[in-house]
Design an enzyme around this catalytic site. Structure first.
Site, PDB file in Angstrom:
ATOM      1  N   SER A  88       0.838  -1.201   0.000  1.00 31.31           N
ATOM      2  CA  SER A  88       0.000   0.000   0.000  1.00 31.31           C
ATOM      3  C   SER A  88       0.874   1.252   0.000  1.00 31.31           C
ATOM      4  O   SER A  88       1.701   1.427  -0.895  1.00 31.31           O
ATOM      5  CB  SER A  88      -0.983  -0.048   1.171  1.00 31.31           C
ATOM      6  OG  SER A  88      -1.971   0.952   1.064  1.00 31.31           O
ATOM      7  N   HIS A 194      -8.261   1.524  -1.264  1.00 34.08           N
ATOM      8  CA  HIS A 194      -8.156   0.579  -2.377  1.00 34.08           C
ATOM      9  C   HIS A 194      -9.539   0.126  -2.862  1.00 34.08           C
ATOM     10  O   HIS A 194      -9.775  -1.054  -3.108  1.00 34.08           O
ATOM     11  CB  HIS A 194      -7.278  -0.619  -1.994  1.00 34.08           C
ATOM     12  CG  HIS A 194      -5.913  -0.218  -1.534  1.00 34.08           C
ATOM     13  ND1 HIS A 194      -4.963   0.278  -2.411  1.00 34.08           N
ATOM     14  CD2 HIS A 194      -5.351  -0.175  -0.303  1.00 34.08           C
ATOM     15  CE1 HIS A 194      -3.869   0.581  -1.728  1.00 34.08           C
ATOM     16  NE2 HIS A 194      -4.078   0.324  -0.448  1.00 34.08           N
TER      17      HIS A 194
END
EC number: 2.3.1.39
Length: 301
Positions: A88, A194
């Site tokens: 991430s 996301h």
């Protein structure tokens, strides 16, 4: 062959970066972070409060500061990666390690990313799903989603741990219908990372990424959204932008790393070390000073 992997936002905790702050090279990077970031993170990392530290606006810069401090320690000891990846927001640190961005650019970009994501008003939710293969989770999120209420697989952390992300209502429907799942754990996050709910930040994020000074990587990078190594700068830039709403394909990333002799989790975290163990990849965490001795022993074998 050595791989460097960089943890993401979910690894923040009060006290993080303590030994890195005492190291001359690590401490210099942490001080630089406080000079460049919109708000200093050093005091938050050291003393909290936790509720403020875990807020997206502070968590992303904090974990990046610790990641780059650990990277500075490794570089001072002469360690260089042959391949890199970041989980991430950790992907920004990985790009720094690969020579795509310098430290100052990385801090400036993570400051923008954190600000844009924390400013979104359309909130959602995330949950960790254990005990189902990703194919089954994909089927269930499609059934649970509805117009205006998206739900997607946000992260494939391990083959046995998938994170779903999106509308709170859709997540509630998913939880109700997933009766064969072993465990569902809601994540303490401020938004649905996301997922399509991040779309409102994409344009400004894309502009910031494309304006940042970048160079082709010195070593292969594995972007989250592809899970495939690349040295193409255009691919890396596009993937970094897409990552805001796209899936973190960490299982595929770990399998790409299975060919290295060992990995180093570069930051104050053991999360990726545990994930890599599920794929049989040897990894040492930089979460304690003893890691340098462990790394030296691994490098000698």
């Amino acid at each position: 062959m050595i791989g460097f992997v960089f943890p993401g936002q979910g690894t923040v905790r009060v006290g993080m970066g303590g030994w890195l702050r005492r190291d001359p090279d690590g401490g210099a990077v942490l001080r630089r972070a406080d000079e460049l970031l919109p708000e200093p993170v050093g005091p938050l990392c050291a003393r909290g409060p936790l509720a403020r530290l875990v807020d997206t606006a502070h968590a992303q810069p904090a974990v990046t500061a610790c990641n780059l401090a650990a990277l500075a320690v490794l570089r001072a000891k002469g360690y260089r990666p042959d391949i890199v990846a970041g989980h991430s927001v950790g992907e920004l640190s990985a790009l720094c390690a690969a020579g795509v961005m310098d430290v100052d650019t990385t801090f400036r970009l993570v400051g923008v990313r954190a600000r844009l994501m924390s400013a979104l008003t359309e909130t959602g939710a995330m949950a960790s799903v254990m005990g189902l293969p990703v194919e089954r989770v994909e089927q269930l999120v499609q059934q649970a989603a509805a117009p205006g209420e998206p739900l997607v697989v946000g992260l494939e952390n391990t083959a046995d741990q998938i994170v779903v992300s999106g509308s709170t209502a859709a997540l509630e429907r998913f939880t109700a219908m997933a009766d064969e799942v072993r465990k569902i754990v809601p994540l303490k996050v401020s938004n649905a990372f996301h997922s399509p709910l991040m779309a409102g930040a994409v344009d400004d994020w894309a502009a910031a990424v494309r304006d940042a000074p970048m160079r082709p990587p010195e070593v292969p990078v594995i972007p989250n959204v592809t899970g495939e190594p690349t040295t193409e700068l255009d691919t890396i830039v596009d993937a970094l932008i897409e990552q805001l709403t796209g899936r973190v394909r960490w299982v595929r990333t770990m399998r790409e790393l299975s060919g290295v002799d060992h990995c180093v989790e570069v930051g104050d975290s053991k999360a990726l070390t545990g994930m890599l163990r599920t794929e049989g990849v040897r990894c040492v965490s930089m979460s304690a000073p003893a890691s340098l001795r462990t790394l030296a022993g691994m490098a000698a074998t």
